[in-house]
Design an enzyme around this catalytic site. Structure first.
Site, short mmCIF file in Angstrom:
data_model
loop_
_atom_site.label_atom_id
_atom_site.label_comp_id
_atom_site.label_asym_id
_atom_site.label_seq_id
_atom_site.Cartn_x
_atom_site.Cartn_y
_atom_site.Cartn_z
N ASP A 66 5.15 -0.94 -0.66
CA ASP A 66 5.24 -0.09 -1.85
C ASP A 66 6.07 1.16 -1.59
O ASP A 66 6.28 1.96 -2.51
CB ASP A 66 3.84 0.29 -2.35
CG ASP A 66 2.98 0.97 -1.31
OD1 ASP A 66 3.13 0.67 -0.12
OD2 ASP A 66 2.13 1.80 -1.70
N HIS A 140 -1.66 7.26 9.53
CA HIS A 140 -1.76 6.08 8.67
C HIS A 140 -1.86 4.84 9.55
O HIS A 140 -1.80 4.93 10.78
CB HIS A 140 -0.56 6.02 7.73
CG HIS A 140 -0.74 5.07 6.57
ND1 HIS A 140 -1.88 5.05 5.79
CD2 HIS A 140 0.08 4.12 6.06
CE1 HIS A 140 -1.75 4.11 4.86
NE2 HIS A 140 -0.59 3.53 5.01
N ASP A 211 1.90 8.14 3.22
CA ASP A 211 0.45 7.93 3.24
C ASP A 211 -0.14 8.65 4.45
O ASP A 211 0.39 8.58 5.56
CB ASP A 211 0.14 6.44 3.30
CG ASP A 211 0.62 5.72 2.04
OD1 ASP A 211 1.07 6.39 1.11
OD2 ASP A 211 0.54 4.47 2.01
#
Length: 325
Positions: A66, A140, A211
């Site tokens: 993504d 992450h 993230d």
């Protein structure tokens, strides 16, 4: 400087949100910079005024789809549209491996050079035309980075009162002095620019994170951000239910950090697809906004696709255009 969000969903797109991507536009220039390039980003660009010919550099935070699956298609489209100028891509080494594999497997030929900067080996800030970019390792499931964009080319203002007091009249020499050039006046006086320039204003700083479940990592930045753009995938209640494995932040966690760090402006993005924007049920995106406002007293926005934000020289972030115009 302007920020344009091209995708604000986490993991998968929704009817109203594409996956992660945003543009950073330098003031007074056509060229721009991209952070992340999730699938469908090139379609989002068709609904903006941004041109691939003026794209200066791409920053990929990490290899999850993504955030980078749109990159091969975007590069191919840039080539087909006639781009010739080199393109810098700052990214983890896994993204380089992905692009190399796609090029070989699909016979992708680009008529412009790709200049990769590998995040894992970049210990110093990257100097670009408009910004010095500091890389920050985040927390992450895969190697992930945040990028701290520090404005360059700060204009200098002249001390006009001092110029007048010294009988240096307005004219072309003022422009030369403002550009930092020493001048010789008609009467033979040698004037040094540094003697008549006021102290420069503070450079604007924008942090864009990938993230990250540890917002406190921003404490190690060399330049404090005026704007912090950070994922808030869930509310805290949903985050507790999901558990720590995804290694994402909640709105509460990010807001608490921004408040403690005295960050003036906060933009949340990368929302779970469970927040569909409906005004009914517990999955209302307003729950994320409400939670953030409980813990953060500064200027806070929840980004929508195609939102445009401006950060003027005074540092007061404002929304120029939302999803409803």
């Amino acid at each position: 400087m302007e920020l344009i969000f091209l995708g604000t969903s986490a993991g998968t797109p929704t009817r109203h949100r594409n996956v992660s991507s945003m543009a950073l536009c330098a003031e007074g220039n056509k060229h721009w910079y991209m952070v992340d390039c999730g699938e469908g980003t090139q379609h989002q660009l068709l609904n903006s005024a941004l041109s691939l010919h003026h794209l200066k550099a791409i920053f990929i935070t990490h290899v999850h789809g993504d955030h980078c699956y749109g990159l091969p298609g975007l590069l191919a489209s840039a080539g087909l549209s006639g781009r010739k100028s080199p393109l810098t891509i700052v990214c983890p080494k896994a993204v380089v491996q992905m692009i190399t594999a796609v090029k070989e497997a699909t016979d992708l030929w680009l008529n412009f050079e790709l200049n990769f900067v590998i995040a894992e080996t970049q210990s110093e800030p990257i100097s670009l035309d408009d910004f010095d970019v500091e890389l920050l390792p985040l927390s992450h499931r895969v190697p992930c980075w945040g990028y701290n964009f520090v404005e360059r080319n700060i204009e200098r203002q002249l001390d006009q009162a001092k110029l007048t007091a010294d009988s240096i009249l307005p004219g072309p020499c003022w422009g030369e002095l403002q550009r930092g050039q020493d001048v010789i006046l008609a009467d033979g006086r040698q004037i040094k620019a540094a003697d008549y320039q006021l102290p420069p204003r503070k450079p604007r700083v924008i942090f864009v994170g990938g993230d990250n479940d540890q917002p406190q990592r921003l404490d190690s930045l060399n330049s404090k951000p005026d704007v912090m753009i950070h994922e808030a995938t869930y509310t805290q209640a949903v985050s507790d239910k999901v558990g720590p494995a995804p290694m994402h932040s909640s709105a509460k966690r990010v807001a608490q950090y921004a408040e403690r760090a005295n960050i003036a402006n906060l933009i949340l993005t990368h929302f779970s697809s469970r927040y569909a924007g409906s005004d009914k049920g517990q999955s209302n995106i307003l729950a994320v906004e409400t939670e953030a406002q409980l813990y953060y007293q500064g200027v806070c926005y929840l980004a929508n696709d195609f939102d445009r934000y401006q950060l003027p020289k005074r540092g007061e972030l404002r929304l120029l255009k939302g999803e409803n115009g």
